[in-house]
Design an enzyme around this catalytic site. Structure first.
Site, PDB file in Angstrom:
ATOM      1  N   HIS A 116      40.452  -6.718 -16.032  1.00  0.00           N
ATOM      2  CA  HIS A 116      40.895  -6.627 -14.625  1.00  0.00           C
ATOM      3  C   HIS A 116      39.920  -7.388 -13.744  1.00  0.00           C
ATOM      4  O   HIS A 116      38.720  -7.373 -13.995  1.00  0.00           O
ATOM      5  CB  HIS A 116      40.891  -5.165 -14.155  1.00  0.00           C
ATOM      6  CG  HIS A 116      42.001  -4.354 -14.726  1.00  0.00           C
ATOM      7  ND1 HIS A 116      43.214  -4.224 -14.101  1.00  0.00           N
ATOM      8  CD2 HIS A 116      42.096  -3.651 -15.867  1.00  0.00           C
ATOM      9  CE1 HIS A 116      44.002  -3.462 -14.838  1.00  0.00           C
ATOM     10  NE2 HIS A 116      43.348  -3.102 -15.919  1.00  0.00           N
ATOM     11  N   TYR A 162      42.297   3.044  -6.465  1.00  0.00           N
ATOM     12  CA  TYR A 162      41.774   4.231  -5.782  1.00  0.00           C
ATOM     13  C   TYR A 162      42.585   4.411  -4.510  1.00  0.00           C
ATOM     14  O   TYR A 162      42.636   3.482  -3.688  1.00  0.00           O
ATOM     15  CB  TYR A 162      40.321   4.021  -5.350  1.00  0.00           C
ATOM     16  CG  TYR A 162      39.279   3.912  -6.456  1.00  0.00           C
ATOM     17  CD1 TYR A 162      39.358   4.664  -7.619  1.00  0.00           C
ATOM     18  CD2 TYR A 162      38.173   3.076  -6.287  1.00  0.00           C
ATOM     19  CE1 TYR A 162      38.373   4.575  -8.593  1.00  0.00           C
ATOM     20  CE2 TYR A 162      37.185   2.982  -7.264  1.00  0.00           C
ATOM     21  CZ  TYR A 162      37.290   3.735  -8.412  1.00  0.00           C
ATOM     22  OH  TYR A 162      36.316   3.651  -9.368  1.00  0.00           O
ATOM     23  N   PRO A 178      32.919  10.569 -11.177  1.00  0.00           N
ATOM     24  CA  PRO A 178      33.600   9.444 -11.843  1.00  0.00           C
ATOM     25  C   PRO A 178      34.060   8.316 -10.905  1.00  0.00           C
ATOM     26  O   PRO A 178      34.401   7.242 -11.393  1.00  0.00           O
ATOM     27  CB  PRO A 178      34.789  10.108 -12.550  1.00  0.00           C
ATOM     28  CG  PRO A 178      34.943  11.447 -11.921  1.00  0.00           C
ATOM     29  CD  PRO A 178      33.623  11.845 -11.376  1.00  0.00           C
ATOM     30  N   LYS A 190      31.059   4.842 -13.686  1.00  0.00           N
ATOM     31  CA  LYS A 190      29.731   4.406 -14.127  1.00  0.00           C
ATOM     32  C   LYS A 190      29.135   5.198 -15.293  1.00  0.00           C
ATOM     33  O   LYS A 190      28.211   4.712 -15.959  1.00  0.00           O
ATOM     34  CB  LYS A 190      28.747   4.494 -12.939  1.00  0.00           C
ATOM     35  CG  LYS A 190      28.967   3.434 -11.878  1.00  0.00           C
ATOM     36  CD  LYS A 190      28.381   2.107 -12.313  1.00  0.00           C
ATOM     37  CE  LYS A 190      28.900   0.949 -11.516  1.00  0.00           C
ATOM     38  NZ  LYS A 190      29.744   0.033 -12.246  1.00  0.00           N
ATOM     39  N   TYR A 234      29.618  -2.823  -8.322  1.00  0.00           N
ATOM     40  CA  TYR A 234      30.729  -2.236  -9.084  1.00  0.00           C
ATOM     41  C   TYR A 234      30.782  -2.812 -10.505  1.00  0.00           C
ATOM     42  O   TYR A 234      31.022  -2.082 -11.469  1.00  0.00           O
ATOM     43  CB  TYR A 234      32.048  -2.484  -8.337  1.00  0.00           C
ATOM     44  CG  TYR A 234      33.169  -1.609  -8.829  1.00  0.00           C
ATOM     45  CD1 TYR A 234      33.207  -0.251  -8.512  1.00  0.00           C
ATOM     46  CD2 TYR A 234      34.172  -2.116  -9.639  1.00  0.00           C
ATOM     47  CE1 TYR A 234      34.212   0.571  -8.987  1.00  0.00           C
ATOM     48  CE2 TYR A 234      35.186  -1.307 -10.117  1.00  0.00           C
ATOM     49  CZ  TYR A 234      35.199   0.031  -9.792  1.00  0.00           C
ATOM     50  OH  TYR A 234      36.194   0.839 -10.273  1.00  0.00           O
TER      51      TYR A 234
HETATM   52  P1  FAD Z   1      29.020  13.101 -23.995  1.00  0.00           P
HETATM   53  O1  FAD Z   1      30.228  12.260 -24.031  1.00  0.00           O
HETATM   54  O2  FAD Z   1      29.063  14.384 -23.234  1.00  0.00           O
HETATM   55  O3  FAD Z   1      28.600  13.407 -25.504  1.00  0.00           O
HETATM   56  C1  FAD Z   1      27.597  14.362 -25.815  1.00  0.00           C
HETATM   57  C2  FAD Z   1      27.877  14.934 -27.183  1.00  0.00           C
HETATM   58  O4  FAD Z   1      26.856  15.872 -27.523  1.00  0.00           O
HETATM   59  C3  FAD Z   1      29.187  15.694 -27.261  1.00  0.00           C
HETATM   60  O5  FAD Z   1      29.961  15.227 -28.351  1.00  0.00           O
HETATM   61  C4  FAD Z   1      28.793  17.146 -27.403  1.00  0.00           C
HETATM   62  O6  FAD Z   1      29.723  17.886 -28.167  1.00  0.00           O
HETATM   63  C5  FAD Z   1      27.451  17.021 -28.108  1.00  0.00           C
HETATM   64  N1  FAD Z   1      26.569  18.175 -27.878  1.00  0.00           N
HETATM   65  C6  FAD Z   1      26.464  18.949 -26.771  1.00  0.00           C
HETATM   66  N2  FAD Z   1      25.528  19.901 -26.956  1.00  0.00           N
HETATM   67  C7  FAD Z   1      25.050  19.734 -28.205  1.00  0.00           C
HETATM   68  C8  FAD Z   1      24.060  20.406 -28.959  1.00  0.00           C
HETATM   69  N3  FAD Z   1      23.385  21.474 -28.478  1.00  0.00           N
HETATM   70  N4  FAD Z   1      23.809  19.962 -30.218  1.00  0.00           N
HETATM   71  C9  FAD Z   1      24.472  18.882 -30.716  1.00  0.00           C
HETATM   72  N5  FAD Z   1      25.430  18.215 -30.031  1.00  0.00           N
HETATM   73  C10 FAD Z   1      25.699  18.631 -28.798  1.00  0.00           C
HETATM   74  N6  FAD Z   1      32.373   6.675 -17.289  1.00  0.00           N
HETATM   75  C11 FAD Z   1      32.588   5.333 -17.182  1.00  0.00           C
HETATM   76  O7  FAD Z   1      31.670   4.548 -17.447  1.00  0.00           O
HETATM   77  N7  FAD Z   1      33.799   4.819 -16.812  1.00  0.00           N
HETATM   78  C12 FAD Z   1      34.837   5.638 -16.490  1.00  0.00           C
HETATM   79  O8  FAD Z   1      35.940   5.144 -16.198  1.00  0.00           O
HETATM   80  C13 FAD Z   1      34.633   7.062 -16.526  1.00  0.00           C
HETATM   81  N8  FAD Z   1      35.629   7.916 -16.237  1.00  0.00           N
HETATM   82  C14 FAD Z   1      35.444   9.255 -16.382  1.00  0.00           C
HETATM   83  C15 FAD Z   1      36.470  10.118 -16.073  1.00  0.00           C
HETATM   84  C16 FAD Z   1      36.297  11.500 -16.196  1.00  0.00           C
HETATM   85  C17 FAD Z   1      37.425  12.422 -15.837  1.00  0.00           C
HETATM   86  C18 FAD Z   1      35.066  12.034 -16.692  1.00  0.00           C
HETATM   87  C19 FAD Z   1      34.873  13.529 -16.865  1.00  0.00           C
HETATM   88  C20 FAD Z   1      34.026  11.168 -17.011  1.00  0.00           C
HETATM   89  C21 FAD Z   1      34.192   9.789 -16.843  1.00  0.00           C
HETATM   90  N9  FAD Z   1      33.174   8.895 -17.145  1.00  0.00           N
HETATM   91  C22 FAD Z   1      33.355   7.545 -16.978  1.00  0.00           C
HETATM   92  C23 FAD Z   1      31.876   9.411 -17.637  1.00  0.00           C
HETATM   93  C24 FAD Z   1      31.738   9.343 -19.174  1.00  0.00           C
HETATM   94  O9  FAD Z   1      32.835   9.982 -19.786  1.00  0.00           O
HETATM   95  C25 FAD Z   1      30.427  10.020 -19.621  1.00  0.00           C
HETATM   96  O10 FAD Z   1      29.376   9.499 -18.850  1.00  0.00           O
HETATM   97  C26 FAD Z   1      30.159   9.804 -21.118  1.00  0.00           C
HETATM   98  O11 FAD Z   1      30.963  10.654 -21.888  1.00  0.00           O
HETATM   99  C27 FAD Z   1      28.697  10.070 -21.486  1.00  0.00           C
HETATM  100  O12 FAD Z   1      28.523   9.948 -22.878  1.00  0.00           O
HETATM  101  P2  FAD Z   1      27.376  10.769 -23.627  1.00  0.00           P
HETATM  102  O13 FAD Z   1      27.466  10.377 -25.061  1.00  0.00           O
HETATM  103  O14 FAD Z   1      26.088  10.613 -22.902  1.00  0.00           O
HETATM  104  O15 FAD Z   1      27.781  12.296 -23.417  1.00  0.00           O
HETATM  105  C1  DHB Z   2      38.975   6.142 -14.779  1.00  0.00           C
HETATM  106  C2  DHB Z   2      39.062   4.960 -14.072  1.00  0.00           C
HETATM  107  C3  DHB Z   2      38.233   4.745 -12.986  1.00  0.00           C
HETATM  108  O1  DHB Z   2      38.259   3.599 -12.272  1.00  0.00           O
HETATM  109  C4  DHB Z   2      37.317   5.704 -12.599  1.00  0.00           C
HETATM  110  O2  DHB Z   2      36.520   5.472 -11.532  1.00  0.00           O
HETATM  111  C5  DHB Z   2      37.231   6.877 -13.308  1.00  0.00           C
HETATM  112  C6  DHB Z   2      38.069   7.098 -14.412  1.00  0.00           C
HETATM  113  C7  DHB Z   2      39.873   6.389 -15.946  1.00  0.00           C
HETATM  114  O3  DHB Z   2      40.647   5.510 -16.299  1.00  0.00           O
HETATM  115  O4  DHB Z   2      39.810   7.473 -16.542  1.00  0.00           O
END
Ligand code: FAD
Ligand code: DHB
Length: 417
Positions: free
Chosen positions: A98, A226, A318, A322, A410
């Protein structure tokens, strides 16, 4: 192949009731990675490419991790890194580039945060679920060791030269001796909590609303949009040509049971300008969930031989997309530092890891907070706040300089090298 702690390859099985004693199933690795989400799996993958072995310890099952629907939008830096580490094939086939994200402000003409025009770089719509599938597939191809379903995970002696991690699986005690612990276990994980309160500084903003999201097998709108509306924020996103992702801002305490699909679609359409609302294809939801919004940073991201990465150290709302991108940049800095440490005895990057990662984290925190404030309706919002937001958006539309500044943030700042 993914293994678990009770696989036949493990040493003699201990008595089930023994916990964290000399009888625990015991293994050794360089890096114990806590958490098998995107941060933990990517770190382990990149360490493997750098010749450093690791074991990932995940609390949930693989099926559960893959059932979580979260991020959908990737910065160009994330896209490039995934390609560089051999994880780009499916993303390049199925992801959708995009030019940027559109802001639909009330009934005004849509405004594009044009990352391509201002930075020459594009975003990519490619879901976190697909990235996690790709990471699991790569993990299994190389025979990496992953413990699923680990309970009562605990970190020990992380300020010593010989830290270790203990957990139980199916009632059996396990111990992993290691040189370094990577805390990639998300916001509710155990790693950050293992750092003493007098060492850790935390910074937080909770927002008085969440995002109610649905996934539906319907063709998405062309753009990621958005919507700013007096009824509240809404977002149109996508995963594939027949998979749409939509969100509406909802009050804290919203009950999913009160949101049958019809109500969701009606509310979503009410928040988009009519020409866009008319193009939204509706259908049954295949997933529906609520995500709270929070800004949170924990400093430092290192305590002795424990290093935090991803949501374990910081959360962004979200808006701005980021969170996953930050997890990827943390992992880039951390794997680079660990490979230099283990392969060349060079600790410069390890020593500067927290500072380097946090500079980028705060950039994303600021942008996510700003976009959240600009685009949502706050319960306490008064006429003054509304006018200020309106003026900020007017300025953005009128000023190429402001547009370029927003596009630059962004698309994501380049990784510091
Ligand atoms: P997590 O994905 O939370 O993974 C952590 C892992 O650790 C999990 O599998 C969990 O089960 C495990 N865990 C927890 N506790 C323990 C423990 N005690 N022992 C062992 N394992 C454990 N980010 C973007 O960049 N772009 C987007 O468009 C975007 N959209 C989003 C939309 C929504 C609705 C949400 C909720 C988030 C969004 N994010 C987005 C954020 C992104 O999803 C998170 O930042 C990302 O999942 C972080 O990854 P992580 O591996 O650090 O953590
Ligand atoms: C998603 C897309 C976005 O641009 C955002 O800010 C957060 C989440 C998505 O597709 O889930």
């Amino acid at each position: 192949m993914a293994q678990n702690g009770s696989s036949p390859a493990s040493p003699a099985a201990p008595r089930p009731s023994r916990r964290h004693t000399g009888a625990a199933v015991r293994r050794r690795t360089r890096v114990a990675v806590i958490g098998g989400g995107p941060a933990g799996l990517l770190l382990s993958h990149m360490l493997h490419l750098g010749g450093v072995d690791s074991i990932v310890v995940e609390r949930q099952t693989k099926a559960h991790v893959l059932s979580r629907i979260r991020a959908g939008v990737l910065e160009e830096g994330t896209v490039r890194l995934l390609r560089d580490v051999g994880l780009g094939d499916r993303m390049d086939r199925e992801g959708k580039p995009h030019d940027g994200t559109v802001i639909a402000w009330q009934d005004r003409a849509p405004f594009l945060i044009d990352t391509h025009k201002h930075t020459g770089r594009k975003m990519m719509a490619y879901g976190q679920t697909a990235i996690t599938q790709d990471l699991y597939a790569a993990y299994e191809r190389r025979g990496g060791e992953l413990v699923e379903g680990a309970a009562d995970v605990r970190l020990h002696d992380v300020t010593s030269d010989s830290p270790f991690v203990t957990f139980t699986r199916d009632g059996i005690a396990h111990r992993i001796d290691c040189d370094v612990v990577a805390g990639c276990d998300g916001f509710h994980g155990v790693s950050r909590q293992s750092i003493p309160a007098d060492v850790l500084r935390t910074f937080e903003r909770a927002y008085p609303f969440g995002w109610l999201g649905i996934m539906s097998e319907t063709p998405p709108l062309d753009d990621i949009i958005y919507a700013q509306h007096e009824r509240g924020f809404a977002l149109a996103s996508q995963r594939s040509p027949m998979l749409s992702r939509y969100y509406v801002q909802c009050p804290i305490g919203t009950d999913l049971a009160d949101w049958p699909d019809d109500r969701f679609w009606a509310e979503l359409k009410a928040r988009f300008p009519k020409p866009l609302a008319d193009r939204i294809a509706t259908g049954p939801s295949i997933e529906k969930s609520i995500a709270p919004l929070r800004s949170f940073v924990a400093e430092p991201m290192r305590y002795g031989r424990l290093f935090l990465a991803g949501d374990a150290a910081h959360i962004v709302p979200p808006t701005g997309a980021k969170g996953l991108n930050l997890a990827v940049s943390d992992v880039f800095y951390l794997q680079r530092a660990l490979v230099a440490h283990f392969k060349a005895g060079d600790d410069r990057w390890l020593d500067s890891y927290s500072e380097t990662a946090l500079r980028r984290v705060w950039g994303a925190e600021r942008l996510s907070w700003w976009l959240t404030r600009l685009l949502h309706v706050f319960p306490e919002q008064d006429g003054f706040d509304t006018r200020v937001n309106q003026n900020e958006f007017d300025h953005l539309c009128a000023s190429p300089t402001a547009q370029a500044a927003l596009a630059e943030q962004y698309i994501g700042l380049p990784l510091e090298t």
